[in-house]
Design a protein around this motif. Structure first.
Motif: not given
Length: 131
Positions: A73-74, A80-81, A104-105
């Motif tokens: 789930s994490y 999603n972020e 980048e992320k």
């Protein structure tokens, strides 16, 4: 003391359970100004060997507790972020670290000592990289 904002890198070490490894990883993440180090249990900060190897990095490095059972789930939450999820793992689809272009992320999932990343979690990652 930070010269600039933290790197958009989350190091997920929830599967790493040896205090010396987590201590060294905490120190390394601090040196590279990683956004967050994810650990299986925040109690690790009280372990003497961990503290010796982290060399006070645990005081400055942002830590987050995510037990292994909550990793699926994490990982979905991070996706999603807008984070790209990488597994540090030797797999058929792995790319060499030297040839990989990091987004980048990014969140990097580390495997269990000697066992690696379990198959159920490998199915959730975007890419695999190997050292």
């Amino acid at each position: 003391f930070l010269c600039a904002g933290r790197q958009s890198i989350i190091m997920i070490a929830s599967l790493v359970n040896k205090p010396p490894n987590l201590g060294g990883l905490t120190r390394t993440c601090e040196i590279f100004n990683v956004e967050t180090l994810v650990v299986p249990d925040m109690k690790i900060r009280n372990h003497q060997v961990y503290k010796q190897l982290s060399v006070t990095a645990e005081k400055w490095m942002p830590l987050k507790e995510v037990p292994p059972s909550l990793l699926p789930s994490y990982i979905r939450q991070l996706k999603n972020e807008g984070y790209k999820i990488l597994a540090l793992e030797q797999a058929a689809r792995s790319q060499r670290l030297q040839e990989y272009t990091f987004p980048e992320k990014v969140a990097v999932l580390l495997g269990k000592e000697k066992e690696g990343v379990p198959a159920d979690l490998l199915n959730l990652v975007d890419d695999c990289i190997e050292i």
